[in-house]
Design a protein around this motif. Structure first.
Motif, PDB file in Angstrom:
ATOM      1  N   GLY A   1       1.934  -3.956   7.811  1.00  0.00           N
ATOM      2  CA  GLY A   1       1.026  -2.836   8.029  1.00  0.00           C
ATOM      3  C   GLY A   1       1.684  -1.570   8.518  1.00  0.00           C
ATOM      4  O   GLY A   1       1.042  -0.543   8.657  1.00  0.00           O
ATOM      5  N   LYS A   2       2.975  -1.618   8.807  1.00  0.00           N
ATOM      6  CA  LYS A   2       3.658  -0.419   9.267  1.00  0.00           C
ATOM      7  C   LYS A   2       4.028   0.447   8.082  1.00  0.00           C
ATOM      8  O   LYS A   2       4.307  -0.041   7.001  1.00  0.00           O
ATOM      9  CB  LYS A   2       4.923  -0.788  10.042  1.00  0.00           C
ATOM     10  CG  LYS A   2       4.666  -1.542  11.321  1.00  0.00           C
ATOM     11  CD  LYS A   2       5.915  -1.717  12.141  1.00  0.00           C
ATOM     12  CE  LYS A   2       7.010  -2.399  11.389  1.00  0.00           C
ATOM     13  NZ  LYS A   2       8.196  -2.669  12.235  1.00  0.00           N
ATOM     14  N   SER A   3       4.051   1.751   8.332  1.00  0.00           N
ATOM     15  CA  SER A   3       4.408   2.694   7.282  1.00  0.00           C
ATOM     16  C   SER A   3       5.857   3.108   7.404  1.00  0.00           C
ATOM     17  O   SER A   3       6.338   3.408   8.489  1.00  0.00           O
ATOM     18  CB  SER A   3       3.534   3.946   7.366  1.00  0.00           C
ATOM     19  OG  SER A   3       2.214   3.678   6.981  1.00  0.00           O
TER      20      SER A   3
ATOM     21  N   ASN B   1       3.585   0.862   2.893  1.00  0.00           N
ATOM     22  CA  ASN B   1       3.273  -0.172   3.882  1.00  0.00           C
ATOM     23  C   ASN B   1       3.673  -1.539   3.361  1.00  0.00           C
ATOM     24  O   ASN B   1       3.462  -1.874   2.202  1.00  0.00           O
ATOM     25  CB  ASN B   1       1.768  -0.198   4.171  1.00  0.00           C
ATOM     26  CG  ASN B   1       1.342   0.901   5.097  1.00  0.00           C
ATOM     27  OD1 ASN B   1       2.038   1.896   5.236  1.00  0.00           O
ATOM     28  ND2 ASN B   1       0.207   0.728   5.727  1.00  0.00           N
ATOM     29  N   THR B   2       4.212  -2.337   4.273  1.00  0.00           N
ATOM     30  CA  THR B   2       4.518  -3.724   3.944  1.00  0.00           C
ATOM     31  C   THR B   2       3.391  -4.610   4.457  1.00  0.00           C
ATOM     32  O   THR B   2       2.373  -4.120   4.938  1.00  0.00           O
ATOM     33  CB  THR B   2       5.829  -4.161   4.614  1.00  0.00           C
ATOM     34  OG1 THR B   2       5.640  -4.072   6.037  1.00  0.00           O
ATOM     35  CG2 THR B   2       6.971  -3.269   4.204  1.00  0.00           C
TER      36      THR B   2
ATOM     37  N   GLN C   1      -3.860   5.716   8.138  1.00  0.00           N
ATOM     38  CA  GLN C   1      -3.509   6.262   9.442  1.00  0.00           C
ATOM     39  C   GLN C   1      -4.064   7.673   9.571  1.00  0.00           C
ATOM     40  O   GLN C   1      -3.923   8.489   8.654  1.00  0.00           O
ATOM     41  CB  GLN C   1      -1.986   6.308   9.607  1.00  0.00           C
ATOM     42  CG  GLN C   1      -1.345   4.939   9.665  1.00  0.00           C
ATOM     43  CD  GLN C   1       0.127   5.005   9.988  1.00  0.00           C
ATOM     44  OE1 GLN C   1       0.563   5.745  10.863  1.00  0.00           O
ATOM     45  NE2 GLN C   1       0.914   4.204   9.287  1.00  0.00           N
TER      46      GLN C   1
ATOM     47  N   PHE D   1       0.170   4.307  16.506  1.00  0.00           N
ATOM     48  CA  PHE D   1       1.605   4.390  16.221  1.00  0.00           C
ATOM     49  C   PHE D   1       2.149   5.673  16.830  1.00  0.00           C
ATOM     50  O   PHE D   1       1.475   6.707  16.846  1.00  0.00           O
ATOM     51  CB  PHE D   1       1.854   4.423  14.709  1.00  0.00           C
ATOM     52  CG  PHE D   1       1.344   3.221  13.964  1.00  0.00           C
ATOM     53  CD1 PHE D   1       0.089   3.234  13.383  1.00  0.00           C
ATOM     54  CD2 PHE D   1       2.127   2.092  13.828  1.00  0.00           C
ATOM     55  CE1 PHE D   1      -0.391   2.137  12.688  1.00  0.00           C
ATOM     56  CE2 PHE D   1       1.661   0.990  13.130  1.00  0.00           C
ATOM     57  CZ  PHE D   1       0.409   1.011  12.568  1.00  0.00           C
TER      58      PHE D   1
ATOM     59  N   LEU E   1       9.209   5.985  12.895  1.00  0.00           N
ATOM     60  CA  LEU E   1       8.341   5.189  13.748  1.00  0.00           C
ATOM     61  C   LEU E   1       9.104   4.754  14.987  1.00  0.00           C
ATOM     62  O   LEU E   1      10.199   4.207  14.886  1.00  0.00           O
ATOM     63  CB  LEU E   1       7.824   3.966  12.983  1.00  0.00           C
ATOM     64  CG  LEU E   1       6.901   3.034  13.751  1.00  0.00           C
ATOM     65  CD1 LEU E   1       5.592   3.730  14.105  1.00  0.00           C
ATOM     66  CD2 LEU E   1       6.616   1.773  12.934  1.00  0.00           C
TER      67      LEU E   1
ATOM     68  N   GLU F   1      -5.816   0.400   6.574  1.00  0.00           N
ATOM     69  CA  GLU F   1      -4.414   0.781   6.708  1.00  0.00           C
ATOM     70  C   GLU F   1      -4.239   2.292   6.749  1.00  0.00           C
ATOM     71  O   GLU F   1      -3.137   2.776   6.894  1.00  0.00           O
ATOM     72  CB  GLU F   1      -3.609   0.215   5.534  1.00  0.00           C
ATOM     73  CG  GLU F   1      -3.491  -1.295   5.534  1.00  0.00           C
ATOM     74  CD  GLU F   1      -2.545  -1.756   4.447  1.00  0.00           C
ATOM     75  OE1 GLU F   1      -3.041  -2.228   3.406  1.00  0.00           O
ATOM     76  OE2 GLU F   1      -1.326  -1.633   4.631  1.00  0.00           O
TER      77      GLU F   1
ATOM     78  N   SER G   1       0.852  -1.192   0.000  1.00  0.00           N
ATOM     79  CA  SER G   1       0.000   0.000   0.000  1.00  0.00           C
ATOM     80  C   SER G   1       0.884   1.237   0.000  1.00  0.00           C
ATOM     81  O   SER G   1       1.949   1.252   0.600  1.00  0.00           O
ATOM     82  CB  SER G   1      -0.878   0.021   1.254  1.00  0.00           C
ATOM     83  OG  SER G   1      -1.467  -1.230   1.486  1.00  0.00           O
TER      84      SER G   1
ATOM     85  N   TYR H   1       5.358   8.316  16.482  1.00  0.00           N
ATOM     86  CA  TYR H   1       6.451   8.750  15.628  1.00  0.00           C
ATOM     87  C   TYR H   1       7.198   9.902  16.301  1.00  0.00           C
ATOM     88  O   TYR H   1       6.650  10.635  17.113  1.00  0.00           O
ATOM     89  CB  TYR H   1       5.932   9.264  14.282  1.00  0.00           C
ATOM     90  CG  TYR H   1       5.266   8.228  13.405  1.00  0.00           C
ATOM     91  CD1 TYR H   1       3.902   7.969  13.518  1.00  0.00           C
ATOM     92  CD2 TYR H   1       5.990   7.545  12.431  1.00  0.00           C
ATOM     93  CE1 TYR H   1       3.284   7.036  12.691  1.00  0.00           C
ATOM     94  CE2 TYR H   1       5.382   6.620  11.602  1.00  0.00           C
ATOM     95  CZ  TYR H   1       4.032   6.370  11.737  1.00  0.00           C
ATOM     96  OH  TYR H   1       3.421   5.459  10.910  1.00  0.00           O
TER      97      TYR H   1
END
Lengths: 110, 115
Positions: free
Chosen positions: A96-98, A92-93, B104, B34, B46, B102, A32, B36
């Motif tokens: 799900g982390k950006s 995103n992988t 955010q 999350f 992150l 997804e 994504s 940052y």
């Protein structure tokens, strides 16, 4: 090599022109792709996301994705001075982390 | 919809003190939040991923004993910077996602200055 690379700019375009922002990424498993706009001193705000190869249009914004080339871009048509900001590309992988690029600073001159 | 708030927006503290930053999802339940950190003219880095009711997952190089994260409910996560030092001065931003989305949604950020 950074995971997500963007030209830092600054990119300067005249009002009314098309601004083209580019981003490349290294992880072929990326699923994504997001573009955020960040004004100085503020937090990012989502412009648009894209999951599939090709173009996705939303108003004056068009995101383009080419997974084979690991390349994603953002076109801003009819650029306005209010579009002047830093544009962040995020990838995103599966986890799900950006991962964010360092951003491209855009200046639209009246 | 999808509004995330942070408090405080700005904090100045003395070296050695602890600072707590709150992140709240106002109109949705955040399954994941999350945290940052962003230094001037740099991108978002992150620090950790926080899921409600479980321990946070920290990124490599982030000291979990220094940056304590608690996600006690589906609308609130907190980041505590313990024994803050001047090098911890930064812009701390939280974001939240809900369900399987997804996308955010970012809070407005907290600017921390440690003297």
């Amino acid at each position: 090599q950074k995971e997500v690379e963007q030209n830092s700019g600054p990119l300067s375009v005249p009002e009314g022109a098309i601004a083209s922002l580019n981003c490349t990424y290294s992880d072929r498993g990326s699923q994504s792709f997001f573009w955020y706009r960040q004004y100085s001193g503020k937090s990012p705000e989502l412009i648009m996301f894209i999951y599939s190869n090709g173009d996705k249009e939303d108003g004056r914004f068009t995101a383009q994705l080419n997974k084979a080339s690991q390349y994603v871009s953002l076109l801003i048509r009819d650029s306005q001075p209010s579009d002047s900001a830093t544009y962040l590309c995020a990838v995103n992988t599966n986890a799900g982390k950006s991962t964010f690029g360092d951003g491209t600073t855009l200046t639209v001159k009246p | 919809g999808a509004v995330v708030s942070q408090h405080p927006s700005r904090v100045i503290c003395k070296s050695g003190t602890s600072v707590k930053i709150e992140c709240r999802s106002l109109d949705f339940q955040a399954t994941t939040m999350f945290w940052y950190r962003q230094f001037p003219k740099k991108s978002l880095m992150l620090m950790a991923t926080s899921n409600e009711g479980s321990k946070a997952t920290y990124e490599q190089g982030v000291e979990k004993d220094k940056f304590l994260i608690n996600h006690a409910s589906l609308t609130l996560s907190t980041l505590t910077v313990t024994s803050a030092h001047p090098e911890d001065s930064s812009f701390y931003i939280c974001s939240a996602i809900t369900g399987t989305s997804e996308t955010q949604y970012f809070g407005p950020g907290t600017r921390l200055l440690v003297l």
